[in-house]
Design an enzyme around this catalytic site. Structure first.
Site, short mmCIF file in Angstrom:
data_model
loop_
_atom_site.label_atom_id
_atom_site.label_comp_id
_atom_site.label_asym_id
_atom_site.label_seq_id
_atom_site.Cartn_x
_atom_site.Cartn_y
_atom_site.Cartn_z
N ASN A 134 27.45 -83.55 63.12
CA ASN A 134 29.14 -83.55 63.46
C ASN A 134 29.20 -84.66 64.63
OD1 ASN A 134 31.60 -82.17 63.10
ND2 ASN A 134 31.22 -82.00 65.53
N GLU A 135 30.10 -85.21 64.21
CA GLU A 135 30.69 -86.47 65.20
C GLU A 135 29.57 -87.17 66.15
OE1 GLU A 135 33.60 -84.76 67.53
OE2 GLU A 135 35.10 -84.73 65.76
N ASN A 161 36.93 -86.21 60.79
CA ASN A 161 37.55 -85.37 61.82
C ASN A 161 38.68 -86.13 62.46
OD1 ASN A 161 35.76 -83.77 61.04
ND2 ASN A 161 34.39 -83.65 63.16
N TYR A 196 45.21 -85.09 69.95
CA TYR A 196 44.52 -85.91 70.98
C TYR A 196 45.12 -87.31 70.80
CZ TYR A 196 41.27 -82.35 71.47
OH TYR A 196 40.66 -81.21 71.66
N TRP A 232 40.95 -77.28 61.81
CA TRP A 232 40.34 -76.85 62.85
C TRP A 232 41.40 -75.80 63.79
CZ3 TRP A 232 35.21 -76.95 63.54
CH2 TRP A 232 34.74 -76.52 64.78
N LYS A 287 42.71 -73.71 68.80
CA LYS A 287 43.37 -74.42 67.47
C LYS A 287 43.16 -73.41 66.18
CE LYS A 287 42.32 -78.88 69.18
NZ LYS A 287 41.39 -78.88 70.21
N ASP A 340 32.46 -78.42 72.61
CA ASP A 340 33.27 -77.44 73.50
C ASP A 340 32.76 -76.03 73.03
OD1 ASP A 340 34.55 -77.00 70.83
OD2 ASP A 340 36.58 -77.16 71.78
N TYR A 371 42.82 -86.20 64.62
CA TYR A 371 43.72 -85.52 65.53
C TYR A 371 44.91 -86.08 65.78
CZ TYR A 371 40.22 -81.72 65.89
OH TYR A 371 39.24 -80.71 65.68
N GLU A 415 38.26 -82.01 59.99
CA GLU A 415 39.19 -81.40 61.23
C GLU A 415 40.44 -82.09 61.27
OE1 GLU A 415 36.81 -81.25 64.72
OE2 GLU A 415 35.09 -80.70 63.80
C1 GCB Z 1 36.28 -81.91 67.58
C2 GCB Z 1 35.03 -81.23 67.34
C3 GCB Z 1 35.18 -79.65 67.57
C4 GCB Z 1 36.33 -79.49 68.83
C5 GCB Z 1 37.42 -80.06 68.35
C6 GCB Z 1 38.48 -79.85 69.31
O1 GCB Z 1 36.27 -83.07 66.89
O2 GCB Z 1 34.15 -81.54 66.18
O3 GCB Z 1 33.98 -78.99 67.73
O4 GCB Z 1 36.27 -78.10 69.09
O5 GCB Z 1 37.19 -81.32 68.08
O6 GCB Z 1 39.17 -78.86 69.39
O7 GCB Z 1 38.64 -80.71 70.38
#
Ligand code: GCB
Length: 583
Positions: free
Chosen positions: A396-397, A458, A464, A541, A561, A161, A460, A496
């Protein structure tokens, strides 16, 4: 190539400043002899991304030319002269006085070419760099991959992103070094009781036999040792008695000066050890918790360009929150930033630009593997002597196969495992003195995590997943963390977790996007992990809001974020971090 240094034996000329600039969307510049000079140029700042400097260039990622002329000091005659680019995103070709010298692929690492034979001594020398940052499936990071893999399309079509800033992002420097010069230095430090051990390996550019000296200075310590180069190489072992060890709380640095017949180079060396014992990361033999941020090189006007005042400001703001650590998400940051981290005592997870790796077709994967290995080689060569760097992150991911149901999962798991293991093996082989990992998405196959020294997750929960339902989200987080730990018994860093937050938006109750929601989200996470001894680190993050690609997920082309705004104003969450982290 060692970081450019000015001393009595080495000279440098920094070409930062305004350069002539012209885009070349049809890629006809070389035929039109633009390497000799541009016909309709406009000024551009180096270092700096071009996208933020001119409005019409915001979405331009194609080929562009940079040209600058300079005299070379006559005292450089008879020496080796190099042109060194700190980083150019993504593919860069260098021309000197119209002659094509070479190209470099990969956006965030330095490269140098010897240009000694192309110098004109009695007139100005024309340096031309062509740079392009087209998004392609075979590049690292990749772009323009069919969107079935990533359900939400973005513009530009990246697989990540953050905005794909383009241009010359770090200084372009001319270097003059003697005929026989110090080409590479590796210092590994160890701790023996109260003493520090320095294992030093040095390589000269010529296979000469000669003597040299190593000096270590710092506090009351002044140690000198003579060494003998055989075939241009030498290895030495130095003991610093009663040493001051480098740590996040006390980032003490010694000066290690290497002198040869013709050359000299001084490195800042922090004596420290880093290892894993059961579920803890040990720094100098003692458990350490890495608390801080995932970040980006990102700012108004400079884009991803080196911005020295911003580096100072950001490190100071991180310290204000009580942070002692960050990850160079999702690519290597500038060398200047690594130097500052050494000095300020930050513990760094240093990442290559392998964001959102996909294990799709073999041909693409082979190209990406080659590029990832190249970037690991270049990154470790560049940063191996920084005390601040404690962990290498090789990705990463990487995208778990479950997200790509069209292709047979098992085969993809194996392909991914082979790919990731190859990268981890390479990093370990080049540098057995640090830890190796990658940052994993939820649902990553266990086979992929097997070889990580530290598990970097990572997550959320509350954004999410279970967005707006913090109680449920935090319970789910706690359950997941316990399960992961029971499976692996390895240290875990939450690399994250975060919530998009519009600075100035308030709400009661605390709904998503408000400052209150982010503050409670972060407080909740910190409370959960405070109960878990196996948590070795927490990286929010993100440190600051940053420019993102346009999509329905990103308001005004921004990822919000950040606990600071893009202009570095604190949101409520920054104060929460301070409450938890400042001791
Ligand atoms: C993630 C990514 C990061 C994004 C973040 C987001 O998992 O590693 O690059 O910016 O989520 O804010 O969605």
């Amino acid at each position: 190539m060692l970081y450019p240094q000015q001393n009595l034996f080495r000279d440098k000329l920094d070409l930062s400043g305004f350069w002539d600039f012209q885009t070349d969307p049809d890629q006809t510049g070389e035929n039109k002899r633009w390497q000799h000079g541009l016909n309709e140029s406009r000024p551009i700042a180096v270092p700096g991304s071009w996208n933020e400097q001119y409005e019409d260039l915001y979405h331009y990622l194609g080929l562009a030319w940079y040209v600058k002329s300079t005299y070379i000091p006559p005292s450089w005659k008879g020496r080796h002269i190099f042109l060194r680019v700190g980083s150019a995103c993504y593919l860069c070709t260098v021309y000197v006085n119209g002659v094509k010298i070479g190209s470099h692929e990969g956006g965030h690492l330095p490269f140098a070419f010897e240009i000694t034979d192309h110098i004109r001594w009695n007139e100005e020398n024309r340096i031309a760099l062509s740079v392009e940052n087209e998004l392609k499936p075979t590049r690292v990071p990749s772009g323009n991959i069919p969107s079935a893999l990533l359900p939400i399309a973005s513009f530009p079509q990246t697989t990540y992103d953050f905005f794909p800033f383009a241009g010359i992002h770090r200084p372009v420097v001319l270097l003059s070094v003697p005929q026989t010069f110090i080409e590479d230095i590796t210092v590994i430090t160890e701790i023996e009781g109260i003493d520090g051990i320095l294992k030093v390996s040095i390589r000269l550019n010529n296979p000469v036999e000669e003597k040299g000296t190593l000096r270590v200075n710092g506090g009351d310590i002044a140690i000198t040792q003579t060494v003998t180069f055989t075939g241009g190489r030498t290895d030495a072992l130095l003991t610093v008695p009663n040493a001051c060890f480098w740590s996040d709380r006390h980032p003490y640095l010694y000066d290690l000066t290497i002198s040869t017949d013709q050359d000299q180079y001084t490195l800042k060396v922090g004596i420290r050890s880093i290892e894993v014992e059961n579920d803890r990361i040990l720094l100098n033999g003692l458990p350490v918790t890495m608390q801080g941020f995932g970040r980006h090189e990102d700012f108004i006007a400079s884009g991803k360009g080196l911005n020295l005042p911003l580096l100072i400001k950001d490190h100071q703001l991180m310290r204000w929150t009580g942070a002692n650590s960050y990850r160079t998400s999702h690519y290597p940051y500038s060398e200047e930033e690594m130097q500052l981290a050494d000095r300020e005592g930050f513990l760094i997870i240093n990442e290559i630009p392998a964001v959102s790796l996909q294990f799709d077709n073999d041909e693409n994967m082979a190209q990406r593997l080659r590029l990832c290995l190249q970037q690991i080689d270049e990154l470790i060569e560049r940063d191996k002597n920084h005390a601040s760097v404690v962990i290498w992150s090789i990705a990463n991911e990487p995208i778990p196969p479950k997200l790509n149901p069209e292709i047979e999962s098992n085969i993809l798991v194996e392909k991914g495992q082979h790919f990731l293991d190859t990268l981890m093996e390479r990093a370990r082989k080049l540098d057995p003195s640090r830890l190796v990992t990658f940052a994993a998405l939820q649902g990553s196959p266990e086979a992929w995590l097997k070889n990580c020294d530290v598990l970097c997750l990572n997550r959320y929960w509350g954004w999410y997943t279970l967005g707006g339902q913090l109680d449920l989200a935090l319970a789910a987080l706690e359950m997941e963390l316990d399960t992961v730990w029971e499976t692996w018994h390895k240290p875990i860093i939450l690399t994250e977790f975060g919530a998009d937050t519009l600075a100035g938006l308030h709400g009661h109750p605390d709904l998503m996007w408000t400052e209150e929601y982010q503050a409670e989200y972060i407080r909740g996470h910190l409370e959960v992990v405070a109960r878990k001894t196996y948590i070795a680190g927490m990286h929010v993050w993100n440190f600051a809001d940053f420019a993102a690609v346009q999509s329905i997920m990103r308001v005004g082309g921004m990822n919000m974020k950040g606990v600071f705004t893009r202009t570095r104003g604190p949101k409520m969450a920054a104060h929460v971090l301070r409450q938890f982290w400042v001791k």
